[in-house]
Design a protein around this motif. Structure first.
Motif, PDB file in Angstrom:
ATOM      1  N   THR A 152      14.561 -10.189 -14.997  1.00 36.00           N
ATOM      2  CA  THR A 152      14.349  -9.594 -16.325  1.00 36.00           C
ATOM      3  C   THR A 152      15.579  -8.834 -16.783  1.00 36.00           C
ATOM      4  OG1 THR A 152      11.972  -9.402 -15.865  1.00 36.00           O
ATOM      5  CG2 THR A 152      12.865  -8.081 -17.659  1.00 36.00           C
ATOM      6  N   LYS A 153      16.162  -8.033 -15.883  1.00 32.05           N
ATOM      7  CA  LYS A 153      17.370  -7.276 -16.237  1.00 32.05           C
ATOM      8  C   LYS A 153      18.538  -8.211 -16.548  1.00 32.05           C
ATOM      9  CE  LYS A 153      15.550  -3.226 -15.745  1.00 32.05           C
ATOM     10  NZ  LYS A 153      15.388  -2.318 -16.932  1.00 32.05           N
ATOM     11  N   ALA A 154      18.641  -9.317 -15.797  1.00 33.21           N
ATOM     12  CA  ALA A 154      19.709 -10.275 -16.050  1.00 33.21           C
ATOM     13  C   ALA A 154      19.549 -10.917 -17.425  1.00 33.21           C
ATOM     14  CB  ALA A 154      19.724 -11.335 -14.952  1.00 33.21           C
ATOM     15  N   ALA A 155      18.291 -11.218 -17.799  1.00 32.00           N
ATOM     16  CA  ALA A 155      18.042 -11.791 -19.123  1.00 32.00           C
ATOM     17  C   ALA A 155      18.409 -10.793 -20.220  1.00 32.00           C
ATOM     18  CB  ALA A 155      16.584 -12.224 -19.236  1.00 32.00           C
ATOM     19  N   GLU A 156      18.072  -9.505 -19.973  1.00 33.02           N
ATOM     20  CA  GLU A 156      18.426  -8.492 -20.965  1.00 33.02           C
ATOM     21  C   GLU A 156      19.942  -8.355 -21.095  1.00 33.02           C
ATOM     22  OE1 GLU A 156      14.478  -5.624 -20.307  1.00 33.02           O
ATOM     23  OE2 GLU A 156      16.490  -4.932 -19.779  1.00 33.02           O
ATOM     24  N   VAL A 157      20.649  -8.387 -19.961  1.00 28.81           N
ATOM     25  CA  VAL A 157      22.109  -8.306 -19.990  1.00 28.81           C
ATOM     26  C   VAL A 157      22.695  -9.504 -20.719  1.00 28.81           C
ATOM     27  CG1 VAL A 157      24.188  -8.337 -18.571  1.00 28.81           C
ATOM     28  CG2 VAL A 157      22.268  -6.863 -17.945  1.00 28.81           C
ATOM     29  N   GLU A 158      22.141 -10.691 -20.476  1.00 26.24           N
ATOM     30  CA  GLU A 158      22.622 -11.894 -21.153  1.00 26.24           C
ATOM     31  C   GLU A 158      22.382 -11.813 -22.662  1.00 26.24           C
ATOM     32  OE1 GLU A 158      22.137 -16.769 -20.819  1.00 26.24           O
ATOM     33  OE2 GLU A 158      21.014 -15.411 -19.506  1.00 26.24           O
ATOM     34  N   ALA A 159      21.216 -11.279 -23.060  1.00 26.62           N
ATOM     35  CA  ALA A 159      20.920 -11.129 -24.485  1.00 26.62           C
ATOM     36  C   ALA A 159      21.869 -10.123 -25.129  1.00 26.62           C
ATOM     37  CB  ALA A 159      19.473 -10.703 -24.670  1.00 26.62           C
TER      38      ALA A 159
ATOM     39  N   ARG B 187       0.807  -1.214   0.000  1.00 25.88           N
ATOM     40  CA  ARG B 187       0.000   0.000   0.000  1.00 25.88           C
ATOM     41  C   ARG B 187       0.839   1.262   0.000  1.00 25.88           C
ATOM     42  NH1 ARG B 187      -4.712  -1.620   4.420  1.00 25.88           N
ATOM     43  NH2 ARG B 187      -5.549  -3.424   3.216  1.00 25.88           N
ATOM     44  N   GLY B 188       2.055   1.244   0.493  1.00 22.33           N
ATOM     45  CA  GLY B 188       2.911   2.437   0.520  1.00 22.33           C
ATOM     46  C   GLY B 188       3.676   2.653  -0.784  1.00 22.33           C
ATOM     47  N   GLY B 189       3.455   1.828  -1.814  1.00 24.75           N
ATOM     48  CA  GLY B 189       4.142   1.975  -3.103  1.00 24.75           C
ATOM     49  C   GLY B 189       5.508   1.364  -3.151  1.00 24.75           C
ATOM     50  N   ILE B 190       5.876   0.626  -2.136  1.00 26.73           N
ATOM     51  CA  ILE B 190       7.184  -0.025  -2.108  1.00 26.73           C
ATOM     52  C   ILE B 190       7.045  -1.409  -2.721  1.00 26.73           C
ATOM     53  CG2 ILE B 190       9.047  -0.842  -0.622  1.00 26.73           C
ATOM     54  CD1 ILE B 190       8.236   1.302   1.401  1.00 26.73           C
ATOM     55  N   PRO B 191       7.912  -1.747  -3.736  1.00 24.92           N
ATOM     56  CA  PRO B 191       7.792  -3.079  -4.365  1.00 24.92           C
ATOM     57  C   PRO B 191       8.146  -4.170  -3.378  1.00 24.92           C
ATOM     58  CG  PRO B 191       9.776  -1.969  -5.124  1.00 24.92           C
ATOM     59  CD  PRO B 191       8.984  -0.951  -4.324  1.00 24.92           C
ATOM     60  N   THR B 192       7.497  -5.268  -3.600  1.00 28.91           N
ATOM     61  CA  THR B 192       7.754  -6.418  -2.740  1.00 28.91           C
ATOM     62  C   THR B 192       9.016  -7.138  -3.191  1.00 28.91           C
ATOM     63  OG1 THR B 192       6.414  -7.850  -4.110  1.00 28.91           O
ATOM     64  CG2 THR B 192       5.266  -6.656  -2.342  1.00 28.91           C
ATOM     65  N   ILE B 193       9.440  -8.091  -2.346  1.00 26.89           N
ATOM     66  CA  ILE B 193      10.654  -8.852  -2.668  1.00 26.89           C
ATOM     67  C   ILE B 193      10.458  -9.673  -3.936  1.00 26.89           C
ATOM     68  CG2 ILE B 193      12.178 -10.659  -1.824  1.00 26.89           C
ATOM     69  CD1 ILE B 193      11.692  -9.677   0.986  1.00 26.89           C
ATOM     70  N   ALA B 194       9.281 -10.236  -4.101  1.00 23.76           N
ATOM     71  CA  ALA B 194       9.004 -11.048  -5.297  1.00 23.76           C
ATOM     72  C   ALA B 194       9.088 -10.196  -6.558  1.00 23.76           C
ATOM     73  CB  ALA B 194       7.636 -11.704  -5.164  1.00 23.76           C
ATOM     74  N   GLU B 195       8.540  -8.970  -6.487  1.00 20.70           N
ATOM     75  CA  GLU B 195       8.604  -8.082  -7.646  1.00 20.70           C
ATOM     76  C   GLU B 195      10.046  -7.681  -7.950  1.00 20.70           C
ATOM     77  OE1 GLU B 195       6.047  -4.969  -6.469  1.00 20.70           O
ATOM     78  OE2 GLU B 195       4.214  -5.962  -7.183  1.00 20.70           O
ATOM     79  N   LEU B 196      10.816  -7.423  -6.891  1.00 22.50           N
ATOM     80  CA  LEU B 196      12.221  -7.079  -7.104  1.00 22.50           C
ATOM     81  C   LEU B 196      12.994  -8.231  -7.721  1.00 22.50           C
ATOM     82  CD1 LEU B 196      12.988  -5.058  -3.819  1.00 22.50           C
ATOM     83  CD2 LEU B 196      12.724  -4.170  -6.153  1.00 22.50           C
ATOM     84  N   MET B 197      12.723  -9.438  -7.273  1.00 23.77           N
ATOM     85  CA  MET B 197      13.388 -10.604  -7.839  1.00 23.77           C
ATOM     86  C   MET B 197      13.009 -10.809  -9.304  1.00 23.77           C
ATOM     87  SD  MET B 197      15.390 -11.770  -5.525  1.00 23.77           S
ATOM     88  CE  MET B 197      15.751 -13.372  -6.225  1.00 23.77           C
ATOM     89  N   ALA B 198      11.728 -10.571  -9.630  1.00 19.54           N
ATOM     90  CA  ALA B 198      11.294 -10.698 -11.031  1.00 19.54           C
ATOM     91  C   ALA B 198      11.954  -9.641 -11.901  1.00 19.54           C
ATOM     92  CB  ALA B 198       9.773 -10.603 -11.102  1.00 19.54           C
ATOM     93  N   LEU B 199      12.032  -8.391 -11.379  1.00 20.01           N
ATOM     94  CA  LEU B 199      12.694  -7.315 -12.139  1.00 20.01           C
ATOM     95  C   LEU B 199      14.179  -7.611 -12.320  1.00 20.01           C
ATOM     96  CD1 LEU B 199      12.465  -4.531 -13.451  1.00 20.01           C
ATOM     97  CD2 LEU B 199      12.894  -3.516 -11.198  1.00 20.01           C
ATOM     98  N   LEU B 200      14.809  -8.160 -11.299  1.00 24.41           N
ATOM     99  CA  LEU B 200      16.226  -8.513 -11.390  1.00 24.41           C
ATOM    100  C   LEU B 200      16.449  -9.622 -12.419  1.00 24.41           C
ATOM    101  CD1 LEU B 200      19.071  -8.055 -10.280  1.00 24.41           C
ATOM    102  CD2 LEU B 200      18.561  -9.744  -8.501  1.00 24.41           C
TER     103      LEU B 200
END
Length: 256
Positions: free
Chosen positions: A18-25, A3-16
């Protein structure tokens, strides 16, 4: 997000992830581009080699020990008479069928072509050598031993075209204009040039068949005692191509 707009740990892990996949590509794309650049550099070096390196001779023809390598070929001319191979020792009879012997390489030089013009050179003994060393009687000629050698001679000659010139004596005596008639010459491949058809054929064969550069061809003429400039050779080649070789080109184009 909470509710405070802070991403959860699961969302951060998913974003990480995604970024790792982009870096690998991006890394894979970088490696692919690096391989392509290397390939293009090799193709560029090869293209430069084909464009600027001497193409008139194969690499094997430019080795330092060419004579030593060529002398190992079957068709040799070592200056010695042919000698038969020594007979192999007979093997004991085993009762088995006789093994097929491999065909050996034929020794000796190849005979010269039969249609090659022959020039006979005779060698005879001196008169004082025609006496028998045994009984001192005069020997008779019983035959001859004939051997053949390949003789190639490159000689430059000047071809003088003597054209008969005629005039009328009667017209000369009577004061009338005297007509002068000169015997015509056959059509020349390059009118006004000092090169005959044979000379042009010599230059064109060396240029287009053997791939000899014009500066080397000029050196060949100079060794024959007739200095011909590279520019003159270039004009001979261009004029011959424009006047005559286009017929061969048209025939090949029509056939293809």
């Amino acid at each position: 997000m909470d509710r405070g707009g802070i991403p959860t740990i699961a969302e951060l892990m998913a974003l990480l992830a995604t970024k790792a996949a982009e870096v690998e590509a991006l890394a894979a794309e970088r490696d692919s581009l690096a391989r392509r650049i290397l390939k293009l550099e090799e193709e560029l070096a090869l293209a430069r080699l084909h464009r600027f390196a001497p193409r008139s001779e194969k690499h094997l023809d430019r080795v330092f020990n060419e004579a030593e390598q060529a002398s190992l070929e079957d068709d040799t001319d070592d200056g010695h008479d042919d000698v038969d191979e020594p007979a192999a020792a007979d093997l004991p009879d085993t009762g088995l069928p006789e093994a097929r012997k491999p065909e050996g390489k034929k020794r000796g030089r190849k005979p010269l072509p039969a249609d090659l013009p022959r020039q006979r050179v005779e060698y005879d003994l001196a008169d004082d050598q025609k006496v028998c060393p045994c009984c001192s009687e005069r020997m008779h000629r019983m035959g001859e031993v004939v051997t053949e050698q390949l003789h190639i001679e490159v000689k430059a000659t000047a071809l003088q075209n003597a054209r008969a010139k005629y005039a009328c004596r009667n017209c000369d005596r009577t004061g009338i204009a005297t007509p002068i008639v000169i015997a015509p010459m056959p059509a020349q491949p390059l009118p006004g040039s000092i090169a005959t058809a044979s000379t042009l054929a010599f230059a064109l064969v060396h240029k287009y068949v053997d791939g000899t550069p014009l500066y080397r061809l000029a050196q060949t003429f100079e060794r024959a005692g007739v200095p011909v400039s590279r520019g003159a050779l270039g004009r001979w080649v261009i004029a011959s191509s424009e006047r005559h070789l286009h017929r061969i080109f048209d025939a090949l184009k029509l056939r293809l």
